[in-house]
Design a protein around this motif. Structure first.
Motif, PDB file in Angstrom:
ATOM      1  N   ASN A 227       0.804  -1.224   0.000  1.00  0.00           N
ATOM      2  CA  ASN A 227       0.000   0.000   0.000  1.00  0.00           C
ATOM      3  C   ASN A 227       0.834   1.271   0.000  1.00  0.00           C
ATOM      4  OD1 ASN A 227      -2.060  -1.808   0.197  1.00  0.00           O
ATOM      5  ND2 ASN A 227      -2.537  -1.393   2.330  1.00  0.00           N
ATOM      6  N   THR A 228       2.056   1.188   0.515  1.00  0.00           N
ATOM      7  CA  THR A 228       2.874   2.394   0.531  1.00  0.00           C
ATOM      8  C   THR A 228       3.748   2.469  -0.716  1.00  0.00           C
ATOM      9  OG1 THR A 228       2.933   2.221   2.931  1.00  0.00           O
ATOM     10  CG2 THR A 228       4.445   3.781   1.938  1.00  0.00           C
ATOM     11  N   TYR A 229       4.316   1.325  -1.117  1.00  0.00           N
ATOM     12  CA  TYR A 229       5.275   1.370  -2.227  1.00  0.00           C
ATOM     13  C   TYR A 229       4.780   0.686  -3.503  1.00  0.00           C
ATOM     14  CZ  TYR A 229       8.202   3.095   1.484  1.00  0.00           C
ATOM     15  OH  TYR A 229       8.693   3.847   2.516  1.00  0.00           O
ATOM     16  N   GLY A 230       3.589   0.098  -3.458  1.00  0.00           N
ATOM     17  CA  GLY A 230       3.045  -0.518  -4.669  1.00  0.00           C
ATOM     18  C   GLY A 230       3.855  -1.703  -5.146  1.00  0.00           C
ATOM     19  N   ILE A 231       4.319  -2.511  -4.182  1.00  0.00           N
ATOM     20  CA  ILE A 231       5.116  -3.688  -4.527  1.00  0.00           C
ATOM     21  C   ILE A 231       4.332  -4.940  -4.161  1.00  0.00           C
ATOM     22  CG2 ILE A 231       7.234  -4.974  -3.981  1.00  0.00           C
ATOM     23  CD1 ILE A 231       8.468  -2.114  -3.425  1.00  0.00           C
ATOM     24  N   GLU A 232       4.297  -5.887  -5.086  1.00  0.00           N
ATOM     25  CA  GLU A 232       3.568  -7.121  -4.823  1.00  0.00           C
ATOM     26  C   GLU A 232       4.319  -7.931  -3.773  1.00  0.00           C
ATOM     27  OE1 GLU A 232       1.760  -9.719  -8.186  1.00  0.00           O
ATOM     28  OE2 GLU A 232       3.616 -10.683  -7.543  1.00  0.00           O
ATOM     29  N   PRO A 233       3.660  -8.230  -2.630  1.00  0.00           N
ATOM     30  CA  PRO A 233       4.378  -8.947  -1.572  1.00  0.00           C
ATOM     31  C   PRO A 233       4.715 -10.384  -1.961  1.00  0.00           C
ATOM     32  CG  PRO A 233       2.119  -8.432  -0.896  1.00  0.00           C
ATOM     33  CD  PRO A 233       2.308  -7.820  -2.235  1.00  0.00           C
ATOM     34  N   GLY A 234       3.891 -11.006  -2.801  1.00  0.00           N
ATOM     35  CA  GLY A 234       4.120 -12.389  -3.218  1.00  0.00           C
ATOM     36  C   GLY A 234       2.978 -12.806  -4.117  1.00  0.00           C
ATOM     37  N   LYS A 235       2.954 -14.099  -4.421  1.00  0.00           N
ATOM     38  CA  LYS A 235       1.890 -14.606  -5.306  1.00  0.00           C
ATOM     39  C   LYS A 235       0.777 -15.262  -4.506  1.00  0.00           C
ATOM     40  CE  LYS A 235       4.060 -13.681  -9.182  1.00  0.00           C
ATOM     41  NZ  LYS A 235       3.666 -12.407  -9.820  1.00  0.00           N
ATOM     42  N   ARG A 236       1.197 -16.068  -3.518  1.00  0.00           N
ATOM     43  CA  ARG A 236       0.205 -16.812  -2.715  1.00  0.00           C
ATOM     44  C   ARG A 236       0.542 -16.658  -1.237  1.00  0.00           C
ATOM     45  NH1 ARG A 236      -2.672 -21.016  -4.856  1.00  0.00           N
ATOM     46  NH2 ARG A 236      -2.078 -22.495  -3.247  1.00  0.00           N
ATOM     47  N   VAL A 237      -0.444 -16.267  -0.469  1.00  0.00           N
ATOM     48  CA  VAL A 237      -0.197 -15.888   0.924  1.00  0.00           C
ATOM     49  C   VAL A 237      -1.049 -16.715   1.884  1.00  0.00           C
ATOM     50  CG1 VAL A 237      -0.230 -13.968   2.580  1.00  0.00           C
ATOM     51  CG2 VAL A 237       0.304 -13.523   0.176  1.00  0.00           C
ATOM     52  N   LEU A 238      -0.423 -17.177   2.957  1.00  0.00           N
ATOM     53  CA  LEU A 238      -1.171 -17.737   4.084  1.00  0.00           C
ATOM     54  C   LEU A 238      -1.141 -16.686   5.185  1.00  0.00           C
ATOM     55  CD1 LEU A 238      -2.448 -20.289   5.647  1.00  0.00           C
ATOM     56  CD2 LEU A 238      -0.174 -20.407   6.696  1.00  0.00           C
ATOM     57  N   ILE A 239      -2.295 -16.385   5.739  1.00  0.00           N
ATOM     58  CA  ILE A 239      -2.338 -15.408   6.831  1.00  0.00           C
ATOM     59  C   ILE A 239      -2.526 -16.135   8.157  1.00  0.00           C
ATOM     60  CG2 ILE A 239      -3.602 -13.432   7.802  1.00  0.00           C
ATOM     61  CD1 ILE A 239      -4.277 -12.603   4.945  1.00  0.00           C
ATOM     62  N   VAL A 240      -1.713 -15.779   9.143  1.00  0.00           N
ATOM     63  CA  VAL A 240      -1.855 -16.342  10.479  1.00  0.00           C
ATOM     64  C   VAL A 240      -2.475 -15.264  11.355  1.00  0.00           C
ATOM     65  CG1 VAL A 240      -0.666 -17.414  12.424  1.00  0.00           C
ATOM     66  CG2 VAL A 240       0.210 -17.740  10.094  1.00  0.00           C
ATOM     67  N   GLY A 241      -3.703 -15.532  11.840  1.00  0.00           N
ATOM     68  CA  GLY A 241      -4.376 -14.565  12.703  1.00  0.00           C
ATOM     69  C   GLY A 241      -5.606 -13.981  12.028  1.00  0.00           C
ATOM     70  N   ALA A 242      -6.746 -14.173  12.680  1.00  0.00           N
ATOM     71  CA  ALA A 242      -8.002 -13.683  12.106  1.00  0.00           C
ATOM     72  C   ALA A 242      -8.584 -12.551  12.940  1.00  0.00           C
ATOM     73  CB  ALA A 242      -8.998 -14.830  11.955  1.00  0.00           C
ATOM     74  N   GLY A 243      -7.717 -11.707  13.442  1.00  0.00           N
ATOM     75  CA  GLY A 243      -8.191 -10.468  14.066  1.00  0.00           C
ATOM     76  C   GLY A 243      -8.447  -9.453  12.968  1.00  0.00           C
ATOM     77  N   ASN A 244      -8.736  -8.221  13.340  1.00  0.00           N
ATOM     78  CA  ASN A 244      -9.001  -7.207  12.313  1.00  0.00           C
ATOM     79  C   ASN A 244      -7.838  -7.045  11.339  1.00  0.00           C
ATOM     80  OD1 ASN A 244     -11.646  -6.382  12.782  1.00  0.00           O
ATOM     81  ND2 ASN A 244     -11.014  -5.112  14.529  1.00  0.00           N
ATOM     82  N   VAL A 245      -6.613  -7.056  11.881  1.00  0.00           N
ATOM     83  CA  VAL A 245      -5.455  -6.835  11.008  1.00  0.00           C
ATOM     84  C   VAL A 245      -5.363  -7.930   9.946  1.00  0.00           C
ATOM     85  CG1 VAL A 245      -2.936  -6.665  10.914  1.00  0.00           C
ATOM     86  CG2 VAL A 245      -4.185  -5.548  12.765  1.00  0.00           C
ATOM     87  N   GLY A 246      -5.489  -9.190  10.371  1.00  0.00           N
ATOM     88  CA  GLY A 246      -5.367 -10.310   9.440  1.00  0.00           C
ATOM     89  C   GLY A 246      -6.448 -10.300   8.385  1.00  0.00           C
TER      90      GLY A 246
END
Lengths: 478, 93, 384
Positions: free
Chosen positions: A261-280
């Motif tokens: 969101n700040t630099y417009g860079i793709e973090p990766g292709k496929r992501v697993l997120i750990v944590g289902a709070g608001n941030v996740g």
């Protein structure tokens, strides 16, 4: 990979001039205004160094210059924090392999007096809390010196591309990113002296007054003198223990938001997120927004922590959320290639046979935040522990003053909550500090009371209950 | 089973969960002593990532409360600063 | 449960208290307890500069340190903790004018006469030892290869581990409030966790020693001064092997720790004071002086600064011995910044003094009554 299309942000306008940096001799395209590690990430480089003791590969992790996972040799200088050091044309960047020799340099630095700035109140942190504190103190006649580590004001608001809800006077319906602009403009209008890319390194007692020493752009020492200090340094992401939790590609959620969101860079292709709070959960749909695949969200708790609206939105996007699941390990050769997750029993132990393997290149940790209390702790403020507020926190009274006279706290650094409460706390801290330094008229008591009432009201919901529990331990009662 | 020698607690000094738990099993449960024997929290990140993890391990293994465990003192500079900067030399090289 | 009766009660769980307990135990004293108000090492030992040197300018300190180095060398084996090792990386004193060279020449001659292999060397030879040195102003140096440094954390931990195995009680977070005395004879100590009977009490509380002395009406001048130290992020091991000392540049002393970080300080002191808050002035001054000695350090970041006490006496030498007014009361304190390095010899001498009534080490030099008699000793070479 860089993001060229984004529904909310136009990166073509944001990016600076194109420059070339050299990674181990190889030219890499970068843009002025972006940090080295982020530019390397855009070029597909994940390993930034090999650790000192065990030569483990390490990459970007916190993206805010705090975790020391991104140290590289830049123009011959070792231990450069590349996640916060901006690229310059022609820069030479090398992977750091263990501890580095001292540069052969026989020119001693020149002693120079530091640049000194004088005001009534020094505010550290230009996020929602610090900005609001600055505005309120300045509005009431205090000379405010505001310092922030980032090149733009707004703190975490800058990464928040979603709209706020709640009360209209608390910016309901406005995207976080826009709130940041509004507050920053307001601060400037009120004559707040703003110092960006400036990190505080210590708060000192200076014959009864306060001295904040800070470093601008990792180069220049500044002194900020005032009678009161408001610390609004926000939060840091928590880390969790699992096998290979240091493998490049295991990122804090904030780092991913910074990249994307700040630099417009793709973090990766496929992501697993750990944590289902608001941030996740918010991260999940921000990733989708940027065109990145999210394979799943795992959450150790039996319930999703995020607000229902956010979680529902993610489910509509087809992202599964598995509660009572945890990450067992990251796998891959020098970078994340797979994540192994498993279901856990009521004792938090993984249940054999429930392992599930995901082919992912990014594991996003959204396992909670903890208050950044370093400066407060260093300055002598009393610390206590509150799980509800994110960990070790400083004690404070209802005017947000800590156990150190003249040292105030606001926002996430006083306990993890929301941008809305951060702004209210900032208001209270700014006004109280202005009163303490003898600048504000006594009428501001009414405004403080009003903000305290608003806070109380905001915390009266189901999510506030936990916060109030935490505050019971933290609050100093007169 | 989890291989605790691959669970990194402190990135700066490559201290693992195994290292910390072994000390606790030997009866060393004071965070101040764990810090000094393993160097957790003494590296360039100044304990930002690792200290909460160490506190959690101590809490889980000993039943001590977090307030009892406490955290080691935070010292200046709260961020690493090059001596050149502290001297005041801001000339471009 | 804490014992309520011991033969010897030791106040202070620093290196002096722990090492003395070890020496006493080796001599067959079994019933010893140590009382430390925080955690072992927390007072001054863990705050020290880690240096161990024999390059002093007076006979007593040289002899004491010679014995100390012999003992430091074998401590790891003695306590079954080979991980603890004294690193004999030497001390390098940089000299910048003729007057300094003259006085160090005298020191080297004295040291040599007592068997310490120090030598006067040229600036170029100094640069061979530490290649990053700026020797443009250096006219000579002294170097002693058998000086060095040791890790105080490992020393304290290793000693404590051994002591516990030997059945010696170490009570942490146990503050001694008073030394109990009846009819001019020590009766024990009153701690935050109760009273303990003891016939012998050793006050090894260094800076805090004077609190107990004053309560007992003893006037032995020991005052706490705030000194500070810094640690840097790590760089390649071996870059700075010896402890480097420069009186010209702020009385600076620094070396590289085993994990690669720089450790050291300068002679800027505050006090007498109980305040240990690290100061901004020191942070800038230490950087200024260190980078004059090794300019390349300018690229290295400081990551931590802390304060600690030098428990100073009027002549900057410790007070060690038996207190005549109170039977059973012994004192080993006021180390003026040299407690860690001296501790093995102090412990050995003190254990002999307690168990045999005398020691062959030059304890007379540290006589607690010298101030009363108006006999100040020659000031030792002191850094920080």
């Amino acid at each position: 990979m860089r993001l060229e299309e984004h529904p909310v942000i136009d990166f073509s306008k944001r990016r600076g001039k194109k420059v070339t940096i050299y990674f181990e001799g190889k030219p890499i395209e970068a843009y002025e205004g972006e940090p080295i590690a982020e530019a390397l990430h855009a070029a597909g480089i994940r390993v930034l160094n090999y650790s000192t003791e065990k030569q483990r590969p390490r990459g970007l992790f916190c993206a805010i210059g705090k975790c020391s996972s991104c140290l590289m040799v830049v123009n011959g200088i070792p231990n450069t924090r590349t996640c916060i050091t901006l690229v310059e044309d022609g820069m030479r960047v090398e992977r750091q392999r263990g501890a580095q020799p001292l540069p052969r340099d026989y020119k001693a630095p020149q002693w120079k007096e530091t640049e000194k700035h004088y005001g009534d109140i020094v505010i550290i942190g230009g996020g929602p809390a610090g900005l609001m504190a600055s505005i309120k103190a300045a509005e009431n006649g205090a000379k405010v010196l505001l310092i922030d580590e980032q090149p733009i004001l707004g703190g975490q608001l800058v990464k928040q591309t979603h709209k706020f809800f709640g009360k209209r006077e608390q910016f309901a319906g406005v995207r976080g990113i826009k709130i940041a602009e509004i507050l920053a403009d307001e601060a400037k209008k009120n004559g707040v002296e703003i110092h960006l890319e400036t990190s505080a390194i210590g708060i000192f007692d200076n014959n009864g007054e306060k001295l904040v020493v800070a470093v601008e752009k990792n180069k220049k020492l500044h002194e900020f003198h005032g009678k009161a200090v408001v610390v609004a340094t926000g939060a840091m992401e928590k880390m969790i223990p699992f096998e290979n939790n240091d493998l490049p590609g295991v990122y804090g959620a904030g780092a991913i938001q910074t990249l994307m969101n700040t630099y417009g860079i793709e973090p990766g292709k496929r992501v697993l997120i750990v944590g289902a709070g608001n941030v996740g959960v918010i991260l999940a749909y921000q990733l989708k927004q940027a065109g990145v695949d999210v394979v799943a969200i795992v959450e150790a708790m039996p319930k999703i922590g995020a607000y229902f609206v956010h979680a529902a939105k993610v489910r509509r996007l087809g992202i599964p959320i598995y509660t009572r699941h945890t990450i067992l390990r990251a796998e891959g050769n020098e970078k994340v290639e797979r994540a192994v997750v498993a279901q856990i029993d009521e004792h938090w132990q993984p249940i054999p046979g429930t392992e599930r393997i995901y082919d992912v290149d990014v594991i996003a940790l959204a396992v909670g935040l903890r208050p950044s209390i370093e400066l407060l702790h260093q300055a002598g403020a009393q610390i206590t522990y509150s799980r509800e507020l994110g960990g070790y926190v400083v004690r404070h009274d209802e005017r947000m003053e800590t156990t150190v006279r003249g040292l105030f706290v606001a926002g996430d650094s006083s306990g993890i909550e929301e941008a809305t409460t951060a702004m209210l706390e900032g208001k209270i801290a700014g006004l109280s500090a202005a009163l303490l330094v003898g600048k504000a008229p006594v009428q501001v008591y009414d405004e403080i009371k009003k903000a305290q009432k608003d806070l109380e009201e905001f915390r009266s919901g189901p999510f506030g209950k936990r916060i109030l529990e935490g505050l019971k331990k933290v609050m100093i009662n007169d | 089973m989890v291989d605790k020698s691959k669970v990194i607690i402190c990135r700066c000094n490559d201290v693992t969960q195994k290292d910390i738990e072994e000390l606790i099993d030997q009866g060393i449960t004071d965070i101040e002593m764990i810090k000094r024997l393993t160097h957790v929290g003494m590296g360039p990140c100044q304990g930002r990532t690792c200290i909460p993890l160490v506190a959690a391990i101590i809490a889980r293994k000993t039943g001590k409360s977090y307030d009892e465990i406490g955290i080691p003192a935070t010292r200046i500079p709260t961020k690493p600063v090059q001596m050149r900067v502290l001297v005041g030399d801001d000339d471009e090289e | 449960m804490m014992k309520n009766k011991v033969d010897i009660a030791i106040i202070g769980g620093g290196i002096i208290g722990l090492y003395t307990a070890f020496e006493l135990a080796k001599r067959g004293v079994e019933n010893i307890a140590i009382y430390e108000k925080r955690y072992i090492g927390s007072g001054s030992t863990f705050r020290c500069g880690t240096g161990i040197r024999q390059q002093f300018g007076d006979e007593a300190n040289i002899n004491m340190m010679k014995r100390a180095v012999e003992k430091w060398t074998t401590l790891g084996d003695e306590i079954d903790f080979p991980k603890f090792k004294m690193a004999k990386t030497g001390y390098l004193f940089l000299l910048y004018d003729e007057k300094e060279v003259e006085s160090f020449k005298r020191n080297v001659a004295l040291q040599n006469s007592l068997g310490v292999p120090s030598k006067l060397i040229t600036p170029e030879e100094a640069k061979e030892i530490v290649s990053t040195l700026d020797i443009s102003e250096v006219i000579a140096a002294t170097f002693n290869p058998t000086d060095g440094k040791a890790n105080p954390f490992l020393a304290v931990y290793g000693l404590a581990r051994k002591l516990r195995k030997m059945g010696i009680e170490i009570n942490e977070y146990t503050e001694v409030k008073d030394i109990l005395v009846k009819d001019s004879q020590v009766e024990g100590v009153r701690t935050s966790k109760g009273e303990v009977k003891a016939d012998i009490v050793l006050n090894a509380a260094n800076a805090w020693a004077k609190i107990f002395n004053e309560k007992l009406g003893l006037n032995i001048p020991i005052e706490p001064y705030k000194h500070q130290g810094i640690v840097s992020e790590p760089f390649k091991l071996g870059e700075i092997k010896p402890m480097i000392v420069s009186f010209k540049y702020g009385g600076a002393y620094f070396t590289q720790k085993a994990n690669g970080g720089l450790i050291g300080g300068i002679a800027l002191k505050y006090g007498p004071t109980w305040d240990l808050t690290p100061t901004y002035e020191f942070l800038r001054e230490v950087s200024k002086n260190f980078t004059k000695i090794i300019p390349a350090l300018k690229h290295i970041s400081i990551i931590r600064q802390w304060g600690g006490y030098y428990a100073e006496t009027p002549d900057h030498n410790a007070v060690i011995g038996k207190i005549k007014e109170i039977e059973g009361y012994y004192l080993a304190a006021g180390f003026s910044g040299h407690g860690f390095m001296l501790s093995p010899a102090v412990a050995e001498g003190m254990a002999d003094l307690i168990t045999k009534g005398h020691t062959t080490l030059p304890f007379d030099f540290y006589d607690p009554y010298r101030f009363e008699r108006g006999e100040l000793r020659e000031q030792p070479i002191q850094m920080g």
